[in-house]
Design an enzyme around this catalytic site. Sequence first.
Site, PDB file in Angstrom:
ATOM      1  N   GLU A 130       0.855  -1.185   0.000  1.00 28.30           N
ATOM      2  CA  GLU A 130       0.000   0.000   0.000  1.00 28.30           C
ATOM      3  C   GLU A 130       0.892   1.237   0.000  1.00 28.30           C
ATOM      4  O   GLU A 130       2.082   1.136   0.260  1.00 28.30           O
ATOM      5  CB  GLU A 130      -0.908  -0.019   1.247  1.00 28.30           C
ATOM      6  CG  GLU A 130      -1.829  -1.229   1.247  1.00 28.30           C
ATOM      7  CD  GLU A 130      -2.753  -1.279   2.457  1.00 28.30           C
ATOM      8  OE1 GLU A 130      -2.683  -0.366   3.307  1.00 28.30           O
ATOM      9  OE2 GLU A 130      -3.534  -2.236   2.533  1.00 28.30           O
ATOM     10  N   PRO A 131       0.304   2.405  -0.271  1.00 26.97           N
ATOM     11  CA  PRO A 131       1.134   3.600  -0.373  1.00 26.97           C
ATOM     12  C   PRO A 131       2.023   3.818   0.858  1.00 26.97           C
ATOM     13  O   PRO A 131       3.165   4.262   0.741  1.00 26.97           O
ATOM     14  CB  PRO A 131       0.112   4.722  -0.532  1.00 26.97           C
ATOM     15  CG  PRO A 131      -1.046   4.060  -1.216  1.00 26.97           C
ATOM     16  CD  PRO A 131      -1.098   2.657  -0.662  1.00 26.97           C
ATOM     17  N   GLY A 134       5.115  -0.875   2.704  1.00 26.50           N
ATOM     18  CA  GLY A 134       5.853  -1.691   1.742  1.00 26.50           C
ATOM     19  C   GLY A 134       6.452  -2.896   2.438  1.00 26.50           C
ATOM     20  O   GLY A 134       5.789  -3.911   2.626  1.00 26.50           O
ATOM     21  N   SER A 135       7.704  -2.745   2.847  1.00 28.32           N
ATOM     22  CA  SER A 135       8.366  -3.851   3.544  1.00 28.32           C
ATOM     23  C   SER A 135       7.615  -4.235   4.814  1.00 28.32           C
ATOM     24  O   SER A 135       7.554  -5.403   5.189  1.00 28.32           O
ATOM     25  CB  SER A 135       9.791  -3.447   3.914  1.00 28.32           C
ATOM     26  OG  SER A 135      10.574  -3.300   2.752  1.00 28.32           O
ATOM     27  N   LEU A 360      31.300  -2.913 -21.324  1.00 24.20           N
ATOM     28  CA  LEU A 360      30.988  -2.848 -22.756  1.00 24.20           C
ATOM     29  C   LEU A 360      31.005  -1.423 -23.289  1.00 24.20           C
ATOM     30  O   LEU A 360      30.839  -1.204 -24.496  1.00 24.20           O
ATOM     31  CB  LEU A 360      29.623  -3.495 -23.021  1.00 24.20           C
ATOM     32  CG  LEU A 360      29.646  -5.033 -22.930  1.00 24.20           C
ATOM     33  CD1 LEU A 360      28.253  -5.592 -22.716  1.00 24.20           C
ATOM     34  CD2 LEU A 360      30.281  -5.633 -24.178  1.00 24.20           C
ATOM     35  N   GLY A 361      31.209  -0.454 -22.410  1.00 27.07           N
ATOM     36  CA  GLY A 361      31.345   0.933 -22.850  1.00 27.07           C
ATOM     37  C   GLY A 361      30.109   1.390 -23.611  1.00 27.07           C
ATOM     38  O   GLY A 361      28.985   1.148 -23.180  1.00 27.07           O
ATOM     39  N   GLU A 385       9.597  -8.725  -3.628  1.00 27.16           N
ATOM     40  CA  GLU A 385       9.596 -10.012  -2.921  1.00 27.16           C
ATOM     41  C   GLU A 385      10.561  -9.978  -1.724  1.00 27.16           C
ATOM     42  O   GLU A 385      11.245 -10.935  -1.407  1.00 27.16           O
ATOM     43  CB  GLU A 385       9.976 -11.130  -3.901  1.00 27.16           C
ATOM     44  CG  GLU A 385       9.291 -12.454  -3.653  1.00 27.16           C
ATOM     45  CD  GLU A 385       7.790 -12.416  -3.796  1.00 27.16           C
ATOM     46  OE1 GLU A 385       7.252 -11.397  -4.256  1.00 27.16           O
ATOM     47  OE2 GLU A 385       7.166 -13.398  -3.400  1.00 27.16           O
ATOM     48  N   THR A 387      12.970  -6.692   0.024  1.00 28.78           N
ATOM     49  CA  THR A 387      14.179  -5.985  -0.399  1.00 28.78           C
ATOM     50  C   THR A 387      15.412  -6.711   0.132  1.00 28.78           C
ATOM     51  O   THR A 387      15.330  -7.580   0.994  1.00 28.78           O
ATOM     52  CB  THR A 387      14.210  -4.560   0.174  1.00 28.78           C
ATOM     53  OG1 THR A 387      14.205  -4.669   1.606  1.00 28.78           O
ATOM     54  CG2 THR A 387      13.016  -3.723  -0.277  1.00 28.78           C
TER      55      THR A 387
END
Lengths: 408, 361
Positions: A130-131, A134-135, A360-361, A385, A387
Amino acid sequence: MTISFEPTEASKAAREHYRKVAEEQMRPVSRKYDDEEHTLPKEWVDWFWQEGRHGGPRPTDGPGDGFIQVCIQAEELCWGDAGLYLRMPTPALGGSAVSAAGTAEQKKKFLSPFREKGGHPIWGAMAITEPQAGSDSAAIETTAELDGDEWVLNGTKIFCTAGEGASTVEGGFVVVWATVDKSAGRGGIKSFVVPAGTPGMELVGTEHKLGIRASDTATLRLENCRVPQDHLLGSSAVKKKDPSKTGDKGFKGAMATFDASRPIVAAMAVGVGRAALDFLLEELERQGVRVRYDAPPAEVTALERDVMEMEAELQAARLLTWRAAWMMNHGKPNNLEASMCKAKAGLAVTKITQKAVELLGPLGYSKKLMVEKWMRDAKINDIYEGTQQINQLIVARRILDYPSAMLR
Amino acid sequence: MIGFDPTEEQALIVETVSQFAQNEIRPVARECDESGKLPDSVLAQAHELGLVANALPESVGGGGERSAVLGALVTEELAWGDLAIALGILSPALVALPVAEFGTDAQRERLAHYAGESFVPGALALQEPRFGSDPFRPGCSAERDGNGFVLNGSKCQVPWMDGDDTVLVFATLDGRGEGFLVSRAADGLSAERERNLGIQALPTATLSLDGVRVDADARLGGDAGCDLSRIVTQGRVALAAAGLGVSRAAFEVARDYAKEREVFGVKVAQKQAIAFKLADMAIEIDAARLLAWEAAARLDAGQDALREATLAYDQVRRVALEVADGAVQVFGGHGYIRDYLPEMHLRNARGFASFEALALV
């Protein structure tokens, strides 16, 4: 039992099969649906629904790699494209929740449509975040109140993967986490199956993201959204007077689905990391650069050192992932190992893909090639899933033998 | 089928060795480090467990059960007890395993010596005291001379314990690294005891080879020679396992201390700065162990494992140092004091940066 790293023939066949799917069905449209962020990847979704979901090798009877084979499948398909993988019409995490916590009737009712031939593509999803939560998923504020023989849901969910398809296309469903009793804390949190198109569940929009752009990450609003009483996962008989004491597995049951899903997310991460590393090695070969494993220490180049560390880190993540999956095969509790593999894989592929862009520049930075996309796609694995830090926290509690109250 | 469980037999051996490390090695480890001496009685007791003999051919009195996976499991347990003592205990393998694998019939006769009743230490000379010492292409040279060879060069980090008269010296012959069984008393060979940052209990020597002449039959494997790359690979698996033992010991001591030590009214381990450091240590140790096992399993399957062993060993080199340094840090000021173990783990862990073929599986 023995220590062995030799996959079964079935696992090898699965790897070959899904590698081919990745090469032929995903890679050709990978850039297109990264650019066209909110467009439904129709070729992929239709192909998967009509052919892909029926065609894959099934785990054979008898001893096998079991859940490791699922990880191999996830790795191969995310080597193809992680965003398209998340857009596959499957029950996804919603299905994991139903499988882990649902009754037999619930499993049949909600999951069997995904196995029926014909019809149109459908999706499942899980809505937790939800806003303001989270965790800390125990802090969710979406409520569920029993009114007669229906649950009434109210709240807002964000970052719901596959949430557009699951909430709008008839036949799919969203598993919504909500509290039936805020004062009961975690004990009051339950999960509810909300079928797509249920009045009161509204798709507010989809996110603009750094990567996995083919995946529909949705915001859903639940406003007096009513579902039948038996849509509470795991419980067919709810005690009306004290709904926090239902027979379901509740918050713990829901958290336990992470022990099964984290190895898959770790395997997905490994797939993205391998895409970048494979490309880097191929490019080096084209340029005539070979990585020497027997170079004199004084002559090892910085490039060789970087590449060898990338290879070791990727394989370390893969083996931790397989170990966590192997424990599930054998019914061993794998909470610690699932978090270990997720923490390792999420961070390892974040670094591997960032390093690949560096080495790889201009090739790494250019959108003509895919490496920059894989770098963007990889980062989510260190976030969703659980952090990096949440998984470190779980590992720390386990190795210290601390309950969550001792280490927050 | 992929699996992560040792066999029952392996688990039993690991349990026995773990007990031995706990009960016999750990109590004397610090004292041995301070005195610079290996404990003879512990080496003798360890010999009775038959850890090296088990891997030697039955024809010479061994168990005929050489396994790199088992070797890695055992090496980790011993090194968890103490790295220097572990390297001493396993030193017979430095000569016995290459001779068993590559030796001529005549050379293999001497294996009974290592599978016998009393402990016989081994000595292998690969590393050289110069920047960029290359294990695959020794700077030490072997030149043909009549019916034999003449060796010239210098070696270092050679385990140099009393009780045997042979050292397996690697030198370049016709552009290839080859092994030579050299008498420690040979003319032109001189040894000087080294003092090292860590593994202080293990006597090691710098060797000077100045026109050392050996007979033709001293060449490991005779005219066929040996596969030095495979020996280095076996060494990297063994040393990866040893590094994991050191890492695990350092991690455990840090974890236990953090659960005891109070700070700001809580245990240090309750602080995320420390708890997350410990979590990372645990993750990295497990991850590196699986790499080492995979390399070992390849060796047991008769496959080339140089790449896997190198990646695993490089990973362990990073992890062991990180974990041991982390353990010192978790202890704070006490970590710097020799009354506690972390400083010893740190000195030992740094050694893997240079160790090659100091143990074999």
